[in-house]
Design a protein around this motif. Structure first.
Motif, PDB file in Angstrom:
ATOM      1  N   LYS A 192       0.828  -1.210   0.000  1.00 11.68           N
ATOM      2  CA  LYS A 192       0.000   0.000   0.000  1.00 11.68           C
ATOM      3  C   LYS A 192       0.863   1.262   0.000  1.00 11.68           C
ATOM      4  CE  LYS A 192      -3.609   2.352   2.596  1.00 11.68           C
ATOM      5  NZ  LYS A 192      -4.449   2.342   3.790  1.00 11.68           N
ATOM      6  N   GLU A 193       1.871   1.296   0.855  1.00 13.24           N
ATOM      7  CA  GLU A 193       2.697   2.497   1.004  1.00 13.24           C
ATOM      8  C   GLU A 193       3.666   2.706  -0.150  1.00 13.24           C
ATOM      9  OE1 GLU A 193       2.692   4.885   3.543  1.00 13.24           O
ATOM     10  OE2 GLU A 193       0.848   3.901   4.205  1.00 13.24           O
ATOM     11  N   PHE A 194       4.244   1.637  -0.651  1.00 16.66           N
ATOM     12  CA  PHE A 194       5.319   1.756  -1.631  1.00 16.66           C
ATOM     13  C   PHE A 194       5.001   1.127  -2.979  1.00 16.66           C
ATOM     14  CE2 PHE A 194       7.238   1.149   2.646  1.00 16.66           C
ATOM     15  CZ  PHE A 194       7.607   2.465   2.853  1.00 16.66           C
ATOM     16  N   GLY A 195       3.832   0.477  -3.087  1.00 16.03           N
ATOM     17  CA  GLY A 195       3.492  -0.206  -4.318  1.00 16.03           C
ATOM     18  C   GLY A 195       4.420  -1.382  -4.583  1.00 16.03           C
ATOM     19  N   ASP A 196       5.013  -1.874  -3.513  1.00 16.83           N
ATOM     20  CA  ASP A 196       6.030  -2.913  -3.641  1.00 16.83           C
ATOM     21  C   ASP A 196       5.421  -4.299  -3.500  1.00 16.83           C
ATOM     22  OD1 ASP A 196       8.282  -4.476  -3.626  1.00 16.83           O
ATOM     23  OD2 ASP A 196       9.370  -3.229  -2.204  1.00 16.83           O
ATOM     24  N   THR A 197       5.497  -5.081  -4.559  1.00 10.95           N
ATOM     25  CA  THR A 197       5.032  -6.465  -4.495  1.00 10.95           C
ATOM     26  C   THR A 197       6.211  -7.433  -4.480  1.00 10.95           C
ATOM     27  OG1 THR A 197       4.864  -6.573  -6.899  1.00 10.95           O
ATOM     28  CG2 THR A 197       2.863  -5.956  -5.680  1.00 10.95           C
ATOM     29  N   GLN A 198       7.422  -6.894  -4.458  1.00 14.96           N
ATOM     30  CA  GLN A 198       8.624  -7.728  -4.457  1.00 14.96           C
ATOM     31  C   GLN A 198       9.110  -8.045  -3.046  1.00 14.96           C
ATOM     32  OE1 GLN A 198       9.880  -9.043  -7.343  1.00 14.96           O
ATOM     33  NE2 GLN A 198       8.029  -8.113  -8.169  1.00 14.96           N
ATOM     34  N   VAL A 199       8.529  -7.404  -2.035  1.00 15.02           N
ATOM     35  CA  VAL A 199       8.933  -7.650  -0.654  1.00 15.02           C
ATOM     36  C   VAL A 199       8.514  -9.062  -0.273  1.00 15.02           C
ATOM     37  CG1 VAL A 199       8.629  -6.938   1.751  1.00 15.02           C
ATOM     38  CG2 VAL A 199       8.733  -5.218  -0.050  1.00 15.02           C
ATOM     39  N   LYS A 200       9.416  -9.795   0.341  1.00 16.16           N
ATOM     40  CA  LYS A 200       9.145 -11.168   0.768  1.00 16.16           C
ATOM     41  C   LYS A 200       9.367 -11.280   2.271  1.00 16.16           C
ATOM     42  CE  LYS A 200       8.905 -12.659  -3.519  1.00 16.16           C
ATOM     43  NZ  LYS A 200       7.748 -12.195  -4.187  1.00 16.16           N
ATOM     44  N   ALA A 201       8.832 -12.316   2.869  1.00 16.62           N
ATOM     45  CA  ALA A 201       9.003 -12.538   4.307  1.00 16.62           C
ATOM     46  C   ALA A 201       8.950 -14.032   4.583  1.00 16.62           C
ATOM     47  CB  ALA A 201       7.909 -11.830   5.092  1.00 16.62           C
ATOM     48  N   TYR A 202       9.538 -14.402   5.705  1.00 18.98           N
ATOM     49  CA  TYR A 202       9.391 -15.775   6.175  1.00 18.98           C
ATOM     50  C   TYR A 202       9.337 -15.758   7.695  1.00 18.98           C
ATOM     51  CZ  TYR A 202      14.380 -15.943   7.373  1.00 18.98           C
ATOM     52  OH  TYR A 202      15.591 -15.702   7.908  1.00 18.98           O
ATOM     53  N   VAL A 203       8.723 -16.776   8.246  1.00 24.02           N
ATOM     54  CA  VAL A 203       8.593 -16.899   9.684  1.00 24.02           C
ATOM     55  C   VAL A 203       9.403 -18.113  10.120  1.00 24.02           C
ATOM     56  CG1 VAL A 203       7.012 -17.346  11.596  1.00 24.02           C
ATOM     57  CG2 VAL A 203       6.322 -15.829   9.726  1.00 24.02           C
ATOM     58  N   SER A 204      10.254 -17.896  11.085  1.00 24.55           N
ATOM     59  CA  SER A 204      11.068 -18.984  11.631  1.00 24.55           C
ATOM     60  C   SER A 204      10.694 -19.146  13.089  1.00 24.55           C
ATOM     61  CB  SER A 204      12.544 -18.626  11.466  1.00 24.55           C
ATOM     62  OG  SER A 204      13.344 -19.602  12.111  1.00 24.55           O
ATOM     63  N   LEU A 205      10.385 -20.351  13.480  1.00 16.52           N
ATOM     64  CA  LEU A 205      10.009 -20.631  14.873  1.00 16.52           C
ATOM     65  C   LEU A 205      11.096 -21.462  15.517  1.00 16.52           C
ATOM     66  CD1 LEU A 205       7.888 -20.559  17.145  1.00 16.52           C
ATOM     67  CD2 LEU A 205       6.992 -22.700  16.186  1.00 16.52           C
ATOM     68  N   SER A 206      11.599 -20.978  16.652  1.00 12.76           N
ATOM     69  CA  SER A 206      12.569 -21.752  17.408  1.00 12.76           C
ATOM     70  C   SER A 206      12.259 -21.584  18.889  1.00 12.76           C
ATOM     71  CB  SER A 206      13.997 -21.295  17.110  1.00 12.76           C
ATOM     72  OG  SER A 206      14.167 -19.965  17.524  1.00 12.76           O
ATOM     73  N   PHE A 207      12.665 -22.523  19.656  1.00  8.31           N
ATOM     74  CA  PHE A 207      12.418 -22.474  21.093  1.00  8.31           C
ATOM     75  C   PHE A 207      13.656 -21.924  21.786  1.00  8.31           C
ATOM     76  CE2 PHE A 207       9.661 -25.804  19.460  1.00  8.31           C
ATOM     77  CZ  PHE A 207       8.444 -25.377  19.972  1.00  8.31           C
ATOM     78  N   ALA A 208      13.450 -20.957  22.645  1.00  6.45           N
ATOM     79  CA  ALA A 208      14.532 -20.362  23.405  1.00  6.45           C
ATOM     80  C   ALA A 208      14.128 -20.365  24.877  1.00  6.45           C
ATOM     81  CB  ALA A 208      14.805 -18.948  22.937  1.00  6.45           C
ATOM     82  N   ASP A 209      15.088 -20.511  25.714  1.00  2.00           N
ATOM     83  CA  ASP A 209      14.813 -20.533  27.156  1.00  2.00           C
ATOM     84  C   ASP A 209      15.362 -19.265  27.770  1.00  2.00           C
ATOM     85  OD1 ASP A 209      14.005 -21.354  29.630  1.00  2.00           O
ATOM     86  OD2 ASP A 209      15.682 -22.720  29.942  1.00  2.00           O
ATOM     87  N   HIS A 210      14.594 -18.181  27.624  1.00  3.11           N
ATOM     88  CA  HIS A 210      15.018 -16.883  28.140  1.00  3.11           C
ATOM     89  C   HIS A 210      14.103 -16.459  29.268  1.00  3.11           C
ATOM     90  CE1 HIS A 210      17.930 -16.123  24.996  1.00  3.11           C
ATOM     91  NE2 HIS A 210      17.025 -16.510  24.109  1.00  3.11           N
ATOM     92  N   ASP A 211      14.676 -16.150  30.385  1.00  2.00           N
ATOM     93  CA  ASP A 211      13.916 -15.563  31.479  1.00  2.00           C
ATOM     94  C   ASP A 211      14.185 -14.070  31.490  1.00  2.00           C
ATOM     95  OD1 ASP A 211      12.826 -17.931  32.420  1.00  2.00           O
ATOM     96  OD2 ASP A 211      14.635 -18.393  33.578  1.00  2.00           O
ATOM     97  N   VAL A 212      13.222 -13.313  30.980  1.00  7.64           N
ATOM     98  CA  VAL A 212      13.400 -11.865  30.870  1.00  7.64           C
ATOM     99  C   VAL A 212      12.570 -11.179  31.912  1.00  7.64           C
ATOM    100  CG1 VAL A 212      13.199  -9.897  29.351  1.00  7.64           C
ATOM    101  CG2 VAL A 212      13.836 -12.106  28.429  1.00  7.64           C
TER     102      VAL A 212
END
Length: 54
Positions: free
Chosen positions: A34-54
């Motif tokens: 919508k903002e840039f008329g860009d249809t070439q932008v790609k994405a991926y989702v990576s799921l990993s387990f981390a043991d962080h106590d924040v």
């Protein structure tokens, strides 16, 4: 993406977290188009387990 608002049991949390991540990526890609008329932008989702106590 943080998952502090999701259940602690992995089998309950994982599907919800993946769904939230995919919704976020989809929103970002729509915004880029919508903002840039860009249809070439790609994405991926990576799921990993981390043991962080924040």
């Amino acid at each position: 993406m943080t998952d502090y608002d999701l259940p602690t049991a992995t089998d309950e949390r994982t599907p919800l977290l993946v769904r939230e991540c995919l919704a976020y990526v989809r929103a970002c890609l729509r915004k880029a188009q919508k903002e840039f008329g860009d249809t070439q932008v790609k994405a991926y989702v990576s799921l990993s387990f981390a043991d962080h106590d924040v």
